[in-house]
Design a protein around this motif. Sequence first.
Motif, PDB file in Angstrom:
ATOM      1  N   LEU A  81       1.094  -1.306   0.045  1.00  0.00           N
ATOM      2  CA  LEU A  81      -0.018  -0.160   0.006  1.00  0.00           C
ATOM      3  C   LEU A  81       0.925   1.166  -0.069  1.00  0.00           C
ATOM      4  O   LEU A  81       0.451   2.420  -0.606  1.00  0.00           O
ATOM      5  CB  LEU A  81      -0.960  -0.034   1.141  1.00  0.00           C
ATOM      6  CG  LEU A  81      -1.918  -0.955   1.059  1.00  0.00           C
ATOM      7  CD1 LEU A  81      -2.803  -1.185   2.538  1.00  0.00           C
ATOM      8  CD2 LEU A  81      -2.922  -0.715   0.113  1.00  0.00           C
ATOM      9  N   ALA A  82       1.924   1.403   0.871  1.00  0.00           N
ATOM     10  CA  ALA A  82       2.851   2.484   0.893  1.00  0.00           C
ATOM     11  C   ALA A  82       3.333   2.493  -0.481  1.00  0.00           C
ATOM     12  O   ALA A  82       3.456   3.768  -0.942  1.00  0.00           O
ATOM     13  CB  ALA A  82       4.024   2.223   1.908  1.00  0.00           C
ATOM     14  N   ALA A  83       3.751   1.487  -1.463  1.00  0.00           N
ATOM     15  CA  ALA A  83       4.633   1.835  -2.620  1.00  0.00           C
ATOM     16  C   ALA A  83       3.421   2.335  -3.388  1.00  0.00           C
ATOM     17  O   ALA A  83       3.811   2.849  -4.527  1.00  0.00           O
ATOM     18  CB  ALA A  83       4.852   0.186  -3.055  1.00  0.00           C
ATOM     19  N   HIS A  84       2.193   2.409  -3.222  1.00  0.00           N
ATOM     20  CA  HIS A  84       1.154   2.838  -4.196  1.00  0.00           C
ATOM     21  C   HIS A  84       0.605   4.295  -3.476  1.00  0.00           C
ATOM     22  O   HIS A  84      -0.781   4.532  -4.064  1.00  0.00           O
ATOM     23  CB  HIS A  84       0.089   1.855  -4.391  1.00  0.00           C
ATOM     24  CG  HIS A  84       0.420   0.835  -5.273  1.00  0.00           C
ATOM     25  ND1 HIS A  84       1.026  -0.623  -4.895  1.00  0.00           N
ATOM     26  CD2 HIS A  84       0.431   0.584  -6.682  1.00  0.00           C
ATOM     27  CE1 HIS A  84       1.281  -1.364  -5.854  1.00  0.00           C
ATOM     28  NE2 HIS A  84       0.821  -0.654  -6.938  1.00  0.00           N
ATOM     29  N   ASP A  85       1.053   4.771  -2.327  1.00  0.00           N
ATOM     30  CA  ASP A  85       0.921   6.035  -1.796  1.00  0.00           C
ATOM     31  C   ASP A  85      -0.703   5.527  -1.212  1.00  0.00           C
ATOM     32  O   ASP A  85      -1.418   6.770  -1.405  1.00  0.00           O
ATOM     33  CB  ASP A  85       1.042   7.085  -2.814  1.00  0.00           C
ATOM     34  CG  ASP A  85       2.202   7.220  -3.378  1.00  0.00           C
ATOM     35  OD1 ASP A  85       3.000   7.346  -2.284  1.00  0.00           O
ATOM     36  OD2 ASP A  85       2.632   7.589  -4.419  1.00  0.00           O
ATOM     37  N   LEU A  86      -1.044   4.695  -0.812  1.00  0.00           N
ATOM     38  CA  LEU A  86      -2.226   4.503   0.012  1.00  0.00           C
ATOM     39  C   LEU A  86      -2.242   4.128   1.475  1.00  0.00           C
ATOM     40  O   LEU A  86      -1.232   3.959   1.938  1.00  0.00           O
ATOM     41  CB  LEU A  86      -2.904   3.231  -0.717  1.00  0.00           C
ATOM     42  CG  LEU A  86      -3.261   3.109  -2.308  1.00  0.00           C
ATOM     43  CD1 LEU A  86      -3.844   1.877  -2.613  1.00  0.00           C
ATOM     44  CD2 LEU A  86      -4.094   4.144  -2.606  1.00  0.00           C
ATOM     45  N   GLU A  87      -3.235   4.823   2.216  1.00  0.00           N
ATOM     46  CA  GLU A  87      -3.344   4.737   3.399  1.00  0.00           C
ATOM     47  C   GLU A  87      -3.670   3.171   3.847  1.00  0.00           C
ATOM     48  O   GLU A  87      -4.772   2.757   3.337  1.00  0.00           O
ATOM     49  CB  GLU A  87      -4.256   5.632   4.262  1.00  0.00           C
ATOM     50  CG  GLU A  87      -3.893   7.188   4.060  1.00  0.00           C
ATOM     51  CD  GLU A  87      -2.625   7.525   4.622  1.00  0.00           C
ATOM     52  OE1 GLU A  87      -2.423   6.946   6.001  1.00  0.00           O
ATOM     53  OE2 GLU A  87      -1.915   8.343   4.389  1.00  0.00           O
ATOM     54  N   SER A  88      -3.055   2.538   4.836  1.00  0.00           N
ATOM     55  CA  SER A  88      -3.337   1.285   4.915  1.00  0.00           C
ATOM     56  C   SER A  88      -4.820   1.161   5.814  1.00  0.00           C
ATOM     57  O   SER A  88      -5.598   0.428   5.435  1.00  0.00           O
ATOM     58  CB  SER A  88      -2.308   0.627   5.917  1.00  0.00           C
ATOM     59  OG  SER A  88      -2.356   1.374   7.298  1.00  0.00           O
ATOM     60  N   GLY A  89      -5.009   1.922   6.696  1.00  0.00           N
ATOM     61  CA  GLY A  89      -6.348   1.840   7.644  1.00  0.00           C
ATOM     62  C   GLY A  89      -6.440   0.449   8.098  1.00  0.00           C
ATOM     63  O   GLY A  89      -5.311  -0.194   8.547  1.00  0.00           O
ATOM     64  N   SER A  90      -7.618  -0.273   8.165  1.00  0.00           N
ATOM     65  CA  SER A  90      -7.801  -1.666   8.600  1.00  0.00           C
ATOM     66  C   SER A  90      -7.062  -2.780   7.901  1.00  0.00           C
ATOM     67  O   SER A  90      -7.671  -2.726   6.731  1.00  0.00           O
ATOM     68  CB  SER A  90      -9.281  -1.961   9.155  1.00  0.00           C
ATOM     69  OG  SER A  90      -9.413  -3.098   9.677  1.00  0.00           O
ATOM     70  N   LEU A  91      -6.568  -3.671   8.528  1.00  0.00           N
ATOM     71  CA  LEU A  91      -5.990  -4.524   7.496  1.00  0.00           C
ATOM     72  C   LEU A  91      -6.447  -6.001   8.014  1.00  0.00           C
ATOM     73  O   LEU A  91      -5.789  -6.917   7.712  1.00  0.00           O
ATOM     74  CB  LEU A  91      -4.396  -4.682   7.557  1.00  0.00           C
ATOM     75  CG  LEU A  91      -3.615  -3.506   7.023  1.00  0.00           C
ATOM     76  CD1 LEU A  91      -2.211  -3.449   7.244  1.00  0.00           C
ATOM     77  CD2 LEU A  91      -3.897  -3.173   5.560  1.00  0.00           C
ATOM     78  N   ALA A  92      -7.564  -6.030   8.630  1.00  0.00           N
ATOM     79  CA  ALA A  92      -7.896  -7.179   9.404  1.00  0.00           C
ATOM     80  C   ALA A  92      -8.438  -8.176   8.282  1.00  0.00           C
ATOM     81  O   ALA A  92      -8.973  -7.756   6.925  1.00  0.00           O
ATOM     82  CB  ALA A  92      -9.282  -6.888   9.923  1.00  0.00           C
ATOM     83  N   GLY A  93      -8.115  -9.578   8.275  1.00  0.00           N
ATOM     84  CA  GLY A  93      -8.199 -10.516   7.218  1.00  0.00           C
ATOM     85  C   GLY A  93      -7.793 -11.993   7.426  1.00  0.00           C
ATOM     86  O   GLY A  93      -7.071 -12.106   8.541  1.00  0.00           O
TER      87      GLY A  93
END
Length: 323
Positions: free
Chosen positions: A235-247
């Motif tokens: 996500l960081a490589a695509h400049d996206l905020e991670s938020g919740s990563l539950a799964g």
Amino acid sequence: MTAGSFRVTMAECFNFMYSYPPKYKKNGLSMRRYIPSSTALKCFEASVRHLSFTRAAQELHLTQSAVSRQIRNLEEFLSRDLFIRLNKRLVLTSTGAAYYKEVVPLLDSMENASLRMLYREDEKTTLTISALPTFASYWLMPKLAQFSKSHPQFQVKVRSLDDAVKFDPEAVDIILHYGGDHWPRAVSHHLLGESVVAVCSPTIIEEHSSLKVEDVLSYPLLHLSSRIHAWPDWLAAHDLESGSLAGPAFAHFHMLLEAAKHGMGVAIMPTIIAAQSLANGELVAPFGAAIETPHEYLLSYPADKADLEQVVTFRDWLLREAE
């Protein structure tokens, strides 16, 4: 009886006791082993299991009379009845049952010893490779047949790296592992860099004709338990905020791969593992191209095995394949 005649009698007894062909020595003396023939023991074991000389003969590819004769010889050898013949029925005696209980483990032990000898490895020709299980399955195995064909003089053994957490240089010749894991007194070579890609089953995106990278957060995220940074880094490589990563999380890549193929969600997979499933359409990568990671796969071997023919030959071959 005179002393002289007693001495003659003892000498005669001694000669009688040792008139049998010597088989082995114990305390410097030749001794006879009181062991019946292996054929008789096999006939006895099969006859007990079937309680039938006929069925034992069928199993052993002998005639019924041959099995019966072997059992009779065994009974004479032991001076005991092992079976009671009642018309067409065969009944095991208590002596036979006791003998069977002792003989079967010995037959098993003899068989196992023979099998171990048949499969005994020649240290000069055996090449033992320890590799990450999924990496070995999806990248190494498709190539290994060609190595064996080109170098039939080597007997290849592939072990899971899970079996060699404590690196034993005596038991392993080559190690294929993920960067960061290093062993003392080992020589290491860069084998492959790593790129990863977000993949999923085409069934979970079939309603969408086009997707953007950020749309990945609309789907369940699948995780590999040992790579907790995989999604944050992607996500960081695509400049996206991670938020919740539950799964859902899985212990091995092949589990993660199967979960993605069956539509459980989106997974971050190394391209060398996902390549086949992407090629045959079981997986798709709708959220952008693969990205490089700073990690690598290494080929290592104990320093004191650096000159072994099988190590040198395999190392040079695999490094060429990796190129």
